[in-house]
Scaffold this active site. Structure first.
Site, PDB file in Angstrom:
ATOM      1  N   GLU A  84      32.734  10.608  78.734  1.00 55.97           N
ATOM      2  CA  GLU A  84      31.302  10.521  79.021  1.00 55.97           C
ATOM      3  C   GLU A  84      30.796   9.086  78.895  1.00 55.97           C
ATOM      4  O   GLU A  84      31.336   8.311  78.112  1.00 55.97           O
ATOM      5  CB  GLU A  84      30.510  11.284  77.962  1.00 55.97           C
ATOM      6  CG  GLU A  84      30.871  12.694  77.776  1.00 55.97           C
ATOM      7  CD  GLU A  84      30.142  13.253  76.556  1.00 55.97           C
ATOM      8  OE1 GLU A  84      30.304  14.442  76.323  1.00 55.97           O
ATOM      9  OE2 GLU A  84      29.428  12.512  75.857  1.00 55.97           O
ATOM     10  N   CYS A 116      30.696  15.297  64.359  1.00 53.30           N
ATOM     11  CA  CYS A 116      30.693  14.655  65.682  1.00 53.30           C
ATOM     12  C   CYS A 116      31.443  15.516  66.704  1.00 53.30           C
ATOM     13  O   CYS A 116      32.579  15.918  66.457  1.00 53.30           O
ATOM     14  CB  CYS A 116      31.349  13.277  65.550  1.00 53.30           C
ATOM     15  SG  CYS A 116      31.733  12.489  67.113  1.00 53.30           S
ATOM     16  N   CYS A 334      27.065  11.924  71.179  1.00 58.61           N
ATOM     17  CA  CYS A 334      28.463  11.570  71.378  1.00 58.61           C
ATOM     18  C   CYS A 334      29.360  12.789  71.600  1.00 58.61           C
ATOM     19  O   CYS A 334      29.514  13.628  70.719  1.00 58.61           O
ATOM     20  CB  CYS A 334      28.878  10.811  70.119  1.00 58.61           C
ATOM     21  SG  CYS A 334      30.559  10.351  69.998  1.00 58.61           S
TER      22      CYS A 334
HETATM   23  N1  SAH Z   1      33.488   5.890  66.816  1.00 66.31           N
HETATM   24  C1  SAH Z   1      32.479   4.923  66.700  1.00 66.31           C
HETATM   25  C2  SAH Z   1      31.584   4.826  67.928  1.00 66.31           C
HETATM   26  C3  SAH Z   1      31.239   6.098  68.616  1.00 66.31           C
HETATM   27  S1  SAH Z   1      30.270   7.248  67.728  1.00 66.31           S
HETATM   28  C4  SAH Z   1      31.637   5.160  65.466  1.00 66.31           C
HETATM   29  O1  SAH Z   1      31.778   6.183  64.830  1.00 66.31           O
HETATM   30  O2  SAH Z   1      30.872   4.260  65.136  1.00 66.31           O
HETATM   31  C5  SAH Z   1      28.643   6.551  67.922  1.00 66.31           C
HETATM   32  C6  SAH Z   1      27.674   6.902  66.813  1.00 66.31           C
HETATM   33  O3  SAH Z   1      27.236   8.273  66.942  1.00 66.31           O
HETATM   34  C7  SAH Z   1      28.268   6.777  65.418  1.00 66.31           C
HETATM   35  O4  SAH Z   1      27.365   6.110  64.559  1.00 66.31           O
HETATM   36  C8  SAH Z   1      28.417   8.232  65.021  1.00 66.31           C
HETATM   37  O5  SAH Z   1      28.532   8.388  63.649  1.00 66.31           O
HETATM   38  C9  SAH Z   1      27.205   8.857  65.656  1.00 66.31           C
HETATM   39  N2  SAH Z   1      27.234  10.305  65.760  1.00 66.31           N
HETATM   40  C10 SAH Z   1      28.236  11.092  66.170  1.00 66.31           C
HETATM   41  N3  SAH Z   1      27.871  12.396  66.110  1.00 66.31           N
HETATM   42  C11 SAH Z   1      26.593  12.428  65.650  1.00 66.31           C
HETATM   43  C12 SAH Z   1      25.660  13.473  65.363  1.00 66.31           C
HETATM   44  N4  SAH Z   1      25.967  14.745  65.540  1.00 66.31           N
HETATM   45  N5  SAH Z   1      24.445  13.124  64.917  1.00 66.31           N
HETATM   46  C13 SAH Z   1      24.102  11.804  64.737  1.00 66.31           C
HETATM   47  N6  SAH Z   1      24.946  10.776  64.989  1.00 66.31           N
HETATM   48  C14 SAH Z   1      26.177  11.086  65.428  1.00 66.31           C
HETATM   49 FE1  SF4 Z   2      33.690   9.668  63.995  1.00 66.12          FE
HETATM   50 FE2  SF4 Z   2      32.827   7.931  65.906  1.00 66.12          FE
HETATM   51 FE3  SF4 Z   2      35.154   9.211  66.171  1.00 66.12          FE
HETATM   52 FE4  SF4 Z   2      32.892  10.586  66.381  1.00 66.12          FE
HETATM   53  S1  SF4 Z   2      33.576   9.002  67.746  1.00 66.12           S
HETATM   54  S2  SF4 Z   2      34.748  11.169  65.246  1.00 66.12           S
HETATM   55  S3  SF4 Z   2      31.625   9.526  64.878  1.00 66.12           S
HETATM   56  S4  SF4 Z   2      34.643   7.762  64.572  1.00 66.12           S
END
Ligand code: SAH
Ligand code: SF4
Length: 346
Positions: A84, A116, A334
C-alpha cells in the site's frame, strides 16, 4: 536504474550514452508514463526500449479516497504480492499546498507489533529500490493529471520497517533527492523506524538531511518489549543514545511517535515516564490515538484522556502534538487496506 547502469544499457545496444539523461528527464521530471511520449528519442529507440524495459513495476488494484484529501492505493507487484501507499493532500495558507506521499519499504514486516495491521501479516520480502520509487512516481503522475501540484514531502511510514531494507531505502532516497532525477530535498523526507540501532548509527554516518521518526509507544522496556518486540534486542537506553548521536551528526530534531492505546500506555504515569525519558532532549512528540485495527485489544483512548496525556507532557516541558490519523474511513492506517483486501479475497 541509476544513470551509470542506464548509460551502459544504452551503449550496449549501440545508442549514445547521452540518451540516458534524456530518459531520466522524461521519467523523473516530466513524469512520463510511457516510452511513446519520449518525443526527442528516435522512434527505433522508443520501440527498442518498450520491448526490453518497463517504466513501472506496480499496478494499482484497489484505490480508496477520503473527502478528496487522502488517497490510498493497493498495488500489485510483479510477483503478485501487494503493498500500500497513500497520498495526503493538505491545503495550506497563501495558496500553498503540501502533498505528502507515504510509501512502503517491505511486503509485510518482520517486527510484528501487535497493534499494527502490517505487523500481523508477517514478513514476505524487501521491496527493490525501483518498487519504492515507483510508489512516489505513481502519485506524482496522479497529482499532475489532476492539476493538484507536486509532491512536497515523502514519508517512509507505509508497510514494513525501512531500516531493515537499508540498501534499497538509501538508494531510493538518493534517487528521489538527486537534482537530475526527482529532485526533492532530503529535508522533506522522513524515515520512520521501530528502532533498529545499528542502522540508525549507520544513517547518522551518512550525514543525510532526512528526518528521523522513532516509533516509541512506551517509555519503559517492559511495556515496549510487548508493543514493539524489537525492543528486546535494542532496549530504550541504547535507542536513546543512538537518537542523540543522530541529532548530533545531522542537527535534525528527532520526532517520537507515541500511539495511544486505551488502558495500555495512556495513563498520567505513562506520560510522566515518557517526559522523564525525553528530558533535556531537543525533540518533538507526536501523539497518535490508535488507528483501530481489527485487533480489539488496542483501541484509541477517549478524547479527554488524549488531551490530559498531552497536558501532562507539556507541564513537564515536552512539546507534543496530537495527530489524528487521516483517512480512518478508507483503511489508511498502516497495512489496513491490504488486510481488508486479503480478508475480502478469502
Ligand atoms: N515500521 C516503521 C514504519 C511504518 S509504521 C515504524 O514502525 O516506525 C508507521 C507508523 O504507524 C509507526 O509509528 C507505527 O507504530 C504506526 N502504527 C501502526 N499501526 C498503528 C495503529 N493501529 N495505530 C496507530 N499507529 C499505528
Ligand atoms: Fe511495527 Fe512498523 Fe512493522 Fe507495523 S510496520 S509491525 S508498526 S515496525
Amino acid at each position: 536504474m541509476n544513470l551509470m547502469r542506464l548509460q551502459e544499457e544504452l551503449v550496449s545496444i549501440g545508442e549514445p550514452a547521452f540518451r540516458a539523461k534524456q530518459i531520466q528527464g522524461w521519467v523523473y521530471q516530466k513524469l512520463t508514463g510511457s516510452f511513446d511520449e519520449m518525443s526527442d528519442l528516435p522512434l527505433s529507440l522508443r520501440t527498442g526500449l518498450k520491448n526490453k524495459f518497463r517504466l513501472c513495476t506496480l499496478s494499482p488494484c484497489v484505490e480508496s479516497g477520503s473527502h478528496g484529501d487522502t488517497v490510498k492505493t493497493l498495488f500489485k507487484l510483479e510477483d503478485r504480492k501487494t503493498i500500500e501507499a497513500a497520498l495526503m493532500h493538505y491545503p495550506l495558507a497563501a495558496g500553498r499546498v503540501r502533498n505528502t506521499v507515504c510509501v512502503s519499504t517491505q511486503v509485510g514486516c518482520p517486527v510484528g507489533c501487535p497493534f499494527c495491521a502490517t505487523g500481523q501479516q508477517g514478513f514476505e520480502r524487501n521491496l527493490t529500490c525501483g518498487e519504492i520509487i515507483d510508489q512516489v512516481l505513481y502519485f506524482a503522475r496522479y497529482l499532475k493529471d489532476c492539476g493538484s501540484g507536486k509532491i512536497t514531502n515523502i514519508v517512509f511510514m507505509g508497510m514494513g520497517e525501512p531500516l531493515a531494507n537499508y540498501e534499497s531505502l538509501l538508494q531510493a532516497i538518493a534517487t528521489l533527492n538527486s537534482a537530475d532525477m526527482f529532485g526533492l530535498s532530503a529535508r522533506n523526507m522522513v524515515v520512520s523506524t521501530s528502532g533498529l540501532i545499528p542502522q540508525i548509527n549507520r544513517l547518522s554516518r551518512e550525514k543525510l538531511q532526512v528526518g528521523l521518526s522513532i516509533s516509541l509507544h512506551a517509555a519503559d522496556d517492559v511495556l515496549r518489549n510487548r508493543l514493539v518486540p524489537v525492543n528486546k534486542k535494542y532496549p530504550l537506553k541504547e535507542l536513546m543514545a543512538a537518537c542523540r548521536s543522530y541529532f548530533d551528526a545531522t542537527g535534525r530534531r528527532i520526532t517520537f511517535e507515541y500511539a495511544l492505546f486505551s488502558g495500555v500506555n495512556d495513563s498520567q504515569a505513562h506520560a510522566c515516564s515518557l517526559a522523564h525519558l525525553l528530558h533535556g532532549f531537543n525533540c518533538h512528540v507526536n501523539l497518535i490515538p490508535s488507528n483501530n485495527t481489527s485487533n480489539s485489544a488496542y483501541r484509541a483512548p477517549a478524547a479527554d484522556v488524549v488531551q490530559s496525556f498531552k497536558q501532562e507532557l507539556e507541564k513537564l516541558g515536552i512539546n507534543a502534538t496530537i495527530r489524528h490519523s487521516r483517512g480512518q474511513d478508507i483503511n489508511a492506517g498502516c497495512g489496513q487496506l491490504r488486510s481488508r483486501f486479503m480478508v475480502d479475497k478469502k
